[in-house]
Scaffold this active site. Structure first.
Site, PDB file in Angstrom:
ATOM      1  N   VAL A  59       9.587  85.269  23.014  1.00  0.00           N
ATOM      2  CA  VAL A  59      10.908  84.769  23.405  1.00  0.00           C
ATOM      3  C   VAL A  59      11.788  84.483  22.173  1.00  0.00           C
ATOM      4  O   VAL A  59      12.855  83.901  22.298  1.00  0.00           O
ATOM      5  CB  VAL A  59      10.774  83.481  24.270  1.00  0.00           C
ATOM      6  CG1 VAL A  59      10.060  83.777  25.578  1.00  0.00           C
ATOM      7  CG2 VAL A  59      10.046  82.357  23.507  1.00  0.00           C
TER       8      VAL A  59
ATOM      9  N   CYS B 216      23.875  78.570  39.229  1.00  0.00           N
ATOM     10  CA  CYS B 216      24.564  79.858  39.425  1.00  0.00           C
ATOM     11  C   CYS B 216      23.870  81.003  38.683  1.00  0.00           C
ATOM     12  O   CYS B 216      24.255  82.163  38.850  1.00  0.00           O
ATOM     13  CB  CYS B 216      26.034  79.760  39.007  1.00  0.00           C
ATOM     14  SG  CYS B 216      26.295  79.694  37.219  1.00  0.00           S
TER      15      CYS B 216
ATOM     16  N   ALA C 103      -0.954  91.512  12.013  1.00  0.00           N
ATOM     17  CA  ALA C 103       0.108  92.485  12.281  1.00  0.00           C
ATOM     18  C   ALA C 103       1.015  92.704  11.065  1.00  0.00           C
ATOM     19  O   ALA C 103       1.442  93.830  10.810  1.00  0.00           O
ATOM     20  CB  ALA C 103       0.937  92.008  13.472  1.00  0.00           C
TER      21      ALA C 103
ATOM     22  N   GLU D 203      -8.531  89.665  16.682  1.00  0.00           N
ATOM     23  CA  GLU D 203      -9.859  89.623  17.316  1.00  0.00           C
ATOM     24  C   GLU D 203      -9.832  90.387  18.630  1.00  0.00           C
ATOM     25  O   GLU D 203      -8.755  90.629  19.191  1.00  0.00           O
ATOM     26  CB  GLU D 203     -10.276  88.178  17.556  1.00  0.00           C
ATOM     27  CG  GLU D 203      -9.276  87.399  18.350  1.00  0.00           C
ATOM     28  CD  GLU D 203      -9.577  85.891  18.369  1.00  0.00           C
ATOM     29  OE1 GLU D 203      -9.412  85.279  19.428  1.00  0.00           O
ATOM     30  OE2 GLU D 203      -9.983  85.364  17.307  1.00  0.00           O
TER      31      GLU D 203
ATOM     32  N   HIS E 252       9.574  87.718  29.160  1.00  0.00           N
ATOM     33  CA  HIS E 252       9.505  86.277  29.422  1.00  0.00           C
ATOM     34  C   HIS E 252      10.759  85.541  28.950  1.00  0.00           C
ATOM     35  O   HIS E 252      10.713  84.339  28.697  1.00  0.00           O
ATOM     36  CB  HIS E 252       8.235  85.692  28.782  1.00  0.00           C
ATOM     37  CG  HIS E 252       6.976  86.165  29.457  1.00  0.00           C
ATOM     38  ND1 HIS E 252       5.738  86.107  28.867  1.00  0.00           N
ATOM     39  CD2 HIS E 252       6.777  86.716  30.680  1.00  0.00           C
ATOM     40  CE1 HIS E 252       4.822  86.605  29.705  1.00  0.00           C
ATOM     41  NE2 HIS E 252       5.430  86.980  30.800  1.00  0.00           N
TER      42      HIS E 252
ATOM     43  N   GLY F 196      -0.906  91.802  19.007  1.00  0.00           N
ATOM     44  CA  GLY F 196      -0.894  90.333  19.033  1.00  0.00           C
ATOM     45  C   GLY F 196      -0.737  89.735  20.411  1.00  0.00           C
ATOM     46  O   GLY F 196      -0.049  88.724  20.563  1.00  0.00           O
TER      47      GLY F 196
HETATM   48  C1  BJW Z   1      -2.600  88.014  16.101  1.00  0.00           C
HETATM   49  C2  BJW Z   1      -2.143  87.350  14.987  1.00  0.00           C
HETATM   50  C3  BJW Z   1      -1.706  88.149  13.932  1.00  0.00           C
HETATM   51  C4  BJW Z   1      -2.715  85.844  16.411  1.00  0.00           C
HETATM   52  N1  BJW Z   1      -1.740  89.473  14.020  1.00  0.00           N
HETATM   53  N2  BJW Z   1      -2.640  89.341  16.173  1.00  0.00           N
HETATM   54  C5  BJW Z   1      -2.842  87.763  38.379  1.00  0.00           C
HETATM   55  C6  BJW Z   1      -4.081  87.341  37.995  1.00  0.00           C
HETATM   56  C7  BJW Z   1      -4.273  86.047  37.493  1.00  0.00           C
HETATM   57  C8  BJW Z   1      -3.223  85.151  37.387  1.00  0.00           C
HETATM   58  C9  BJW Z   1      -1.977  85.563  37.771  1.00  0.00           C
HETATM   59  C10 BJW Z   1      -1.798  86.853  38.266  1.00  0.00           C
HETATM   60  N3  BJW Z   1      -0.486  86.990  38.545  1.00  0.00           N
HETATM   61  C11 BJW Z   1       0.156  85.846  38.249  1.00  0.00           C
HETATM   62  C12 BJW Z   1      -0.721  84.946  37.789  1.00  0.00           C
HETATM   63  C13 BJW Z   1      -0.387  83.549  37.354  1.00  0.00           C
HETATM   64  C14 BJW Z   1       0.161  83.465  35.946  1.00  0.00           C
HETATM   65  C15 BJW Z   1      -0.928  83.950  34.999  1.00  0.00           C
HETATM   66  O1  BJW Z   1      -0.932  85.060  34.517  1.00  0.00           O
HETATM   67  N4  BJW Z   1      -1.861  83.082  34.675  1.00  0.00           N
HETATM   68  C16 BJW Z   1      -2.977  83.425  33.785  1.00  0.00           C
HETATM   69  C17 BJW Z   1      -2.828  82.630  32.484  1.00  0.00           C
HETATM   70  C18 BJW Z   1      -4.255  83.134  34.474  1.00  0.00           C
HETATM   71  N5  BJW Z   1       1.388  84.227  35.790  1.00  0.00           N
HETATM   72  C19 BJW Z   1       2.574  83.730  36.122  1.00  0.00           C
HETATM   73  O2  BJW Z   1       2.704  82.613  36.598  1.00  0.00           O
HETATM   74  C20 BJW Z   1       3.793  84.638  35.893  1.00  0.00           C
HETATM   75  N6  BJW Z   1       4.606  84.690  37.039  1.00  0.00           N
HETATM   76  C21 BJW Z   1       4.234  85.313  38.168  1.00  0.00           C
HETATM   77  O3  BJW Z   1       3.181  85.881  38.285  1.00  0.00           O
HETATM   78  O4  BJW Z   1       5.192  85.296  39.157  1.00  0.00           O
HETATM   79  C22 BJW Z   1       4.834  85.785  40.449  1.00  0.00           C
HETATM   80  C23 BJW Z   1       4.594  84.586  41.283  1.00  0.00           C
HETATM   81  C24 BJW Z   1       5.692  83.912  41.731  1.00  0.00           C
HETATM   82  C25 BJW Z   1       5.505  82.805  42.527  1.00  0.00           C
HETATM   83  C26 BJW Z   1       4.208  82.381  42.797  1.00  0.00           C
HETATM   84  C27 BJW Z   1       3.123  83.063  42.302  1.00  0.00           C
HETATM   85  C28 BJW Z   1       3.321  84.183  41.531  1.00  0.00           C
HETATM   86  C29 BJW Z   1       4.694  84.065  34.821  1.00  0.00           C
HETATM   87  C30 BJW Z   1       4.047  84.008  33.487  1.00  0.00           C
HETATM   88  C31 BJW Z   1       4.979  83.322  32.492  1.00  0.00           C
HETATM   89  C32 BJW Z   1       4.326  83.115  31.140  1.00  0.00           C
HETATM   90  N7  BJW Z   1       5.104  82.222  30.357  1.00  0.00           N
HETATM   91  C33 BJW Z   1       4.721  81.940  28.996  1.00  0.00           C
HETATM   92  C34 BJW Z   1       5.703  80.893  28.408  1.00  0.00           C
HETATM   93  C35 BJW Z   1       7.055  81.543  28.082  1.00  0.00           C
HETATM   94  C36 BJW Z   1       8.089  80.531  27.722  1.00  0.00           C
HETATM   95  C37 BJW Z   1       7.776  79.782  26.465  1.00  0.00           C
HETATM   96  O5  BJW Z   1       7.725  80.376  25.385  1.00  0.00           O
HETATM   97  O6  BJW Z   1       7.576  78.580  26.579  1.00  0.00           O
HETATM   98  O7  BJW Z   1       4.739  83.145  28.216  1.00  0.00           O
HETATM   99  S1  BJW Z   1       3.041  81.376  28.827  1.00  0.00           S
HETATM  100  C38 BJW Z   1       2.704  82.239  27.320  1.00  0.00           C
HETATM  101  O8  BJW Z   1       1.706  83.252  27.563  1.00  0.00           O
HETATM  102  C39 BJW Z   1       4.009  82.978  26.980  1.00  0.00           C
HETATM  103  C40 BJW Z   1       3.485  84.297  26.478  1.00  0.00           C
HETATM  104  O9  BJW Z   1       4.471  85.294  26.554  1.00  0.00           O
HETATM  105  C41 BJW Z   1       2.300  84.552  27.379  1.00  0.00           C
HETATM  106  C42 BJW Z   1       1.273  85.483  26.805  1.00  0.00           C
HETATM  107  O10 BJW Z   1       0.733  84.978  25.640  1.00  0.00           O
HETATM  108  P1  BJW Z   1       0.557  85.915  24.350  1.00  0.00           P
HETATM  109  O11 BJW Z   1       1.874  86.372  23.902  1.00  0.00           O
HETATM  110  O12 BJW Z   1      -0.450  86.957  24.645  1.00  0.00           O
HETATM  111  O13 BJW Z   1       0.024  84.863  23.271  1.00  0.00           O
HETATM  112  P2  BJW Z   1      -1.434  84.219  23.120  1.00  0.00           P
HETATM  113  O14 BJW Z   1      -1.271  82.983  22.333  1.00  0.00           O
HETATM  114  O15 BJW Z   1      -2.134  84.131  24.408  1.00  0.00           O
HETATM  115  O16 BJW Z   1      -2.241  85.295  22.246  1.00  0.00           O
HETATM  116  C43 BJW Z   1      -1.897  85.621  20.919  1.00  0.00           C
HETATM  117  C44 BJW Z   1      -2.742  86.798  20.485  1.00  0.00           C
HETATM  118  O17 BJW Z   1      -2.343  87.183  19.184  1.00  0.00           O
HETATM  119  C45 BJW Z   1      -4.248  86.480  20.411  1.00  0.00           C
HETATM  120  O18 BJW Z   1      -4.969  87.554  20.987  1.00  0.00           O
HETATM  121  C46 BJW Z   1      -4.522  86.395  18.894  1.00  0.00           C
HETATM  122  O19 BJW Z   1      -5.825  86.819  18.539  1.00  0.00           O
HETATM  123  C47 BJW Z   1      -3.477  87.323  18.354  1.00  0.00           C
HETATM  124  N8  BJW Z   1      -3.010  87.034  16.997  1.00  0.00           N
HETATM  125  N9  BJW Z   1      -2.282  85.976  15.181  1.00  0.00           N
HETATM  126  C48 BJW Z   1      -2.249  90.027  15.161  1.00  0.00           C
HETATM  127  N10 BJW Z   1      -1.256  87.564  12.757  1.00  0.00           N
HETATM  128 ZN    ZN Z   2      26.328  77.570  36.593  1.00  0.00          ZN
END
Ligand code: BJW
Ligand code: ZN
Length: 249
Positions: A103, A130, A232, A216, A119, A188
């Site tokens: 983000v 709105c 990265a 990893e 996201h 990542g």
């Molecule tokens: C490096 C490194 C370096 C480090 N070089 N690498 C199906 C199955 C199971 C669950 C669900 C499903 N469908 C929906 C769900 C529920 C939920 C979900 O997925 N939960 C799981 C966690 C279990 N999903 C949702 O709720 C989504 N909405 C949805 O499904 O709507 C439909 C719906 C509507 C109504 C009711 C029900 C369903 C929405 C998900 C929104 C995620 N939001 C966040 C916060 C964003 C805002 C903010 O910034 O505050 O998004 S959470 C957070 O996780 C953020 C990220 O974009 C997202 C992913 O994380 P990311 O980017 O992968 O980071 P990390 O920290 O997890 O990993 C970092 C990686 O980098 C690691 O692997 C490291 O090793 C690596 N690394 N340094 C290279 N230098």
């Molecule tokens: Zn408004």
């Protein structure tokens, strides 16, 4: 033996259609904390208290304080060599789309124009009433909460919280790019959060070459054709150097 990086370079020929799928790890070396793993935000903060619509309804001030702090962190740091290398990669292939879960807007800041934000963007606000989206890079709301200049509704950060739908156009465009690419490169990303994590599955099912760059192994690693281990900001410039080297020979 051919290294994972070399295998990927072989696939990145001039008519490749590339989908880059990035997660928080791409910005880790910029100084932006990831969510999971050591030092990740979810080690210190509870997602349910800060990154859900219920949390915002319960305590908007607390949620805004957290996002104000994170907005300031994004403003205080810059894209890293990995972001810039990706912008360079786009010039060496036929098509390239970045589908990001980040983000922070750093891909665009590094010069990438084709970026899908799954996201949202932490430097923007969205009106709770709105739906109007406004840029607000410097908006810090520790005390008084911001209001919409069109309808006076409550403003929230323009990010996607747990339980919320992803922006429809972004999700559709991301799925399409995943379905149509010849090379899908995950960088990542922990590949744990859905529906974003369907994208590598779609690419694989449509016959794309799947590569992953991460510190990893992740849930995705058993399914990839090439796993490039390491940070990265180091490995992506290495990739570009190899590509340029191949183009000049
Ligand atoms: C490096 C490194 C370096 C480090 N070089 N690498 C199906 C199955 C199971 C669950 C669900 C499903 N469908 C929906 C769900 C529920 C939920 C979900 O997925 N939960 C799981 C966690 C279990 N999903 C949702 O709720 C989504 N909405 C949805 O499904 O709507 C439909 C719906 C509507 C109504 C009711 C029900 C369903 C929405 C998900 C929104 C995620 N939001 C966040 C916060 C964003 C805002 C903010 O910034 O505050 O998004 S959470 C957070 O996780 C953020 C990220 O974009 C997202 C992913 O994380 P990311 O980017 O992968 O980071 P990390 O920290 O997890 O990993 C970092 C990686 O980098 C690691 O692997 C490291 O090793 C690596 N690394 N340094 C290279 N230098
Ligand atoms: Zn408004």
């Amino acid at each position: 033996m051919t290294s994972a990086l070399d295998k990927l370079v072989e696939r990145l020929h001039s008519n490749a259609a590339v989908a880059v799928w990035s997660g928080a790890g791409i910005s880790a070396e910029s100084g932006i904390p990831t969510f999971r793993g050591a030092g990740g935000l979810w080690k210190t903060y509870r997602a349910e208290e800060l990154a859900t619509p219920q949390a915002f309804a319960r305590d908007p001030q607390l949620v805004w304080q957290w996002y104000s702090h994170r907005r300031a962190v994004v403003n205080d740091h810059q894209p890293n060599a990995g972001h810039y290398a990706l912008a360079q990669l786009a010039e060496h292939v036929a098509e390239m789309m970045v589908i990001t879960q980040c983000v922070d807007g750093y891909h665009q800041a590094a010069g990438m124009s084709d970026v899908i934000e799954l996201h949202g963007n932490i430097l923007q606000n969205r009106c709770h009433e709105c739906g109007k989206i406004t840029d607000d890079r410097d908006g810090i709301y520790d005390d008084e909460l911001p209001r919409c200049n069109s309808c006076n509704g409550r403003l929230r950060p323009n990010v996607v919280w747990f339980g919320e739908s992803l922006p429809v156009t972004a999700l559709e465009q991301g799925m399409l790019a995943a379905a149509e690419c010849s090379v899908f490169l995950s960088i990542g990303a922990s590949a744990l959060v859905y529906p974003a994590a369907y994208m590598p599955e779609v690419a694989l099912s449509r016959g794309a070459f799947l590569a992953e760059l991460n510190l990893e192994p992740t849930a995705l690693t058993p399914h990839v054709h090439a796993f490039i281990e390491g940070p990265a900001a180091t490995r992506l410039p290495e990739l570009i150097a190899k590509l340029v080297d191949r183009c000049s020979t």
